[in-house]
Design a protein around this motif. Structure first.
Motif, mmCIF file in Angstrom:
data_model
loop_
_atom_site.group_PDB
_atom_site.id
_atom_site.type_symbol
_atom_site.label_atom_id
_atom_site.label_comp_id
_atom_site.label_asym_id
_atom_site.label_seq_id
_atom_site.Cartn_x
_atom_site.Cartn_y
_atom_site.Cartn_z
ATOM 1 N N TRP A 243 80.916 -11.234 43.409
ATOM 2 C CA TRP A 243 80.110 -9.491 43.399
ATOM 3 C C TRP A 243 78.886 -10.109 42.554
ATOM 4 O O TRP A 243 78.133 -8.574 42.443
ATOM 5 C CB TRP A 243 80.811 -8.931 42.066
ATOM 6 C CG TRP A 243 80.314 -7.716 42.281
ATOM 7 C CD1 TRP A 243 80.769 -5.997 42.117
ATOM 8 C CD2 TRP A 243 80.835 -6.986 41.076
ATOM 9 N NE1 TRP A 243 79.815 -5.395 41.810
ATOM 10 C CE2 TRP A 243 79.704 -5.539 40.179
ATOM 11 C CE3 TRP A 243 80.173 -7.817 39.360
ATOM 12 C CZ2 TRP A 243 79.780 -4.695 39.306
ATOM 13 C CZ3 TRP A 243 79.973 -7.246 38.463
ATOM 14 C CH2 TRP A 243 79.784 -5.626 38.382
ATOM 15 N N TRP B 246 81.333 -6.634 31.784
ATOM 16 C CA TRP B 246 80.719 -7.133 30.648
ATOM 17 C C TRP B 246 80.948 -6.857 29.138
ATOM 18 O O TRP B 246 79.978 -7.678 28.001
ATOM 19 C CB TRP B 246 79.286 -6.496 31.728
ATOM 20 C CG TRP B 246 77.698 -6.828 29.998
ATOM 21 C CD1 TRP B 246 77.283 -6.494 29.462
ATOM 22 C CD2 TRP B 246 77.507 -8.706 29.881
ATOM 23 N NE1 TRP B 246 75.654 -7.290 28.435
ATOM 24 C CE2 TRP B 246 76.692 -8.369 28.845
ATOM 25 C CE3 TRP B 246 77.814 -10.210 30.214
ATOM 26 C CZ2 TRP B 246 75.804 -9.733 28.027
ATOM 27 C CZ3 TRP B 246 77.233 -11.029 29.572
ATOM 28 C CH2 TRP B 246 76.250 -10.857 28.015
ATOM 29 N N ARG B 247 80.619 -5.236 29.168
ATOM 30 C CA ARG B 247 80.670 -4.675 28.013
ATOM 31 C C ARG B 247 81.412 -5.451 27.190
ATOM 32 O O ARG B 247 81.047 -5.668 25.972
ATOM 33 C CB ARG B 247 80.460 -3.549 27.907
ATOM 34 C CG ARG B 247 79.271 -2.454 28.553
ATOM 35 C CD ARG B 247 79.488 -0.942 28.855
ATOM 36 N NE ARG B 247 78.261 -1.018 29.328
ATOM 37 C CZ ARG B 247 77.038 -0.300 28.666
ATOM 38 N NH1 ARG B 247 77.505 -0.149 27.088
ATOM 39 N NH2 ARG B 247 76.301 -0.137 29.509
ATOM 40 N N ASN C 75 79.092 -2.452 33.656
ATOM 41 C CA ASN C 75 80.215 -2.694 34.011
ATOM 42 C C ASN C 75 81.048 -3.408 32.643
ATOM 43 O O ASN C 75 80.282 -3.589 31.442
ATOM 44 C CB ASN C 75 80.331 -3.491 34.946
ATOM 45 C CG ASN C 75 81.699 -3.241 35.274
ATOM 46 O OD1 ASN C 75 82.757 -3.767 34.850
ATOM 47 N ND2 ASN C 75 81.937 -2.393 36.109
ATOM 48 N N ALA D 165 74.458 -2.638 37.846
ATOM 49 C CA ALA D 165 75.411 -2.635 37.768
ATOM 50 C C ALA D 165 76.132 -3.327 36.777
ATOM 51 O O ALA D 165 77.337 -3.174 35.984
ATOM 52 C CB ALA D 165 75.817 -2.055 39.067
ATOM 53 N N PHE D 166 76.500 -4.576 36.733
ATOM 54 C CA PHE D 166 76.953 -5.536 36.215
ATOM 55 C C PHE D 166 77.378 -5.687 34.569
ATOM 56 O O PHE D 166 77.784 -5.303 34.162
ATOM 57 C CB PHE D 166 76.225 -6.820 36.551
ATOM 58 C CG PHE D 166 76.697 -7.852 35.268
ATOM 59 C CD1 PHE D 166 77.934 -8.366 35.017
ATOM 60 C CD2 PHE D 166 76.112 -9.142 34.174
ATOM 61 C CE1 PHE D 166 79.352 -9.505 34.746
ATOM 62 C CE2 PHE D 166 77.153 -9.625 33.151
ATOM 63 C CZ PHE D 166 78.234 -9.987 33.209
#
Length: 103
Positions: free
Chosen positions: A9, A28-29, A25, A21-22
């Motif tokens: 991805w 990651w957060r 998301n 986008a990563f």
């Protein structure tokens, strides 16, 4: 999402110039928030020089682009203030702060 799917991805996001986008998301957060908490919201580079600065960023020690398999590995993440994060990405070396006595 397993590691293999995460790596694929991230590579696709880089290919499409959409790595944001990563970072937006939950994948990651969550680890980002955990690293900030675990490192007491302190910039680790400033701390190593005897300074105290609030960390607002979490940095991939081994860059995400080259090591997507370490994207959420806490051993590869470091809390930094925005200034130190900029310095790291621009390869600027900070000399260690000397104490007052300069022994």
């Amino acid at each position: 999402m397993d590691t293999k799917e995460l790596v694929q991805w991230i590579r696709t996001l880089y290919l499409h110039n959409n790595i944001k986008a990563f970072y937006m998301n939950i994948i990651w957060r969550v680890p980002r928030a955990e690293v900030l908490h675990d490192q007491h919201n302190e910039c680790q580079m400033c701390k190593s020089r005897g300074l105290v600065e609030t960390a607002t960023m979490v940095h991939h020690i081994k860059y995400l682009k080259y090591h997507p398999e370490l994207a959420i590995d806490k051993d590869n993440l470091m809390a930094l203030c925005s200034e130190c994060h900029w310095l790291v990405h621009h390869h600027i070396v900070i000399k260690k702060q000397l104490n007052e006595e300069r022994w």
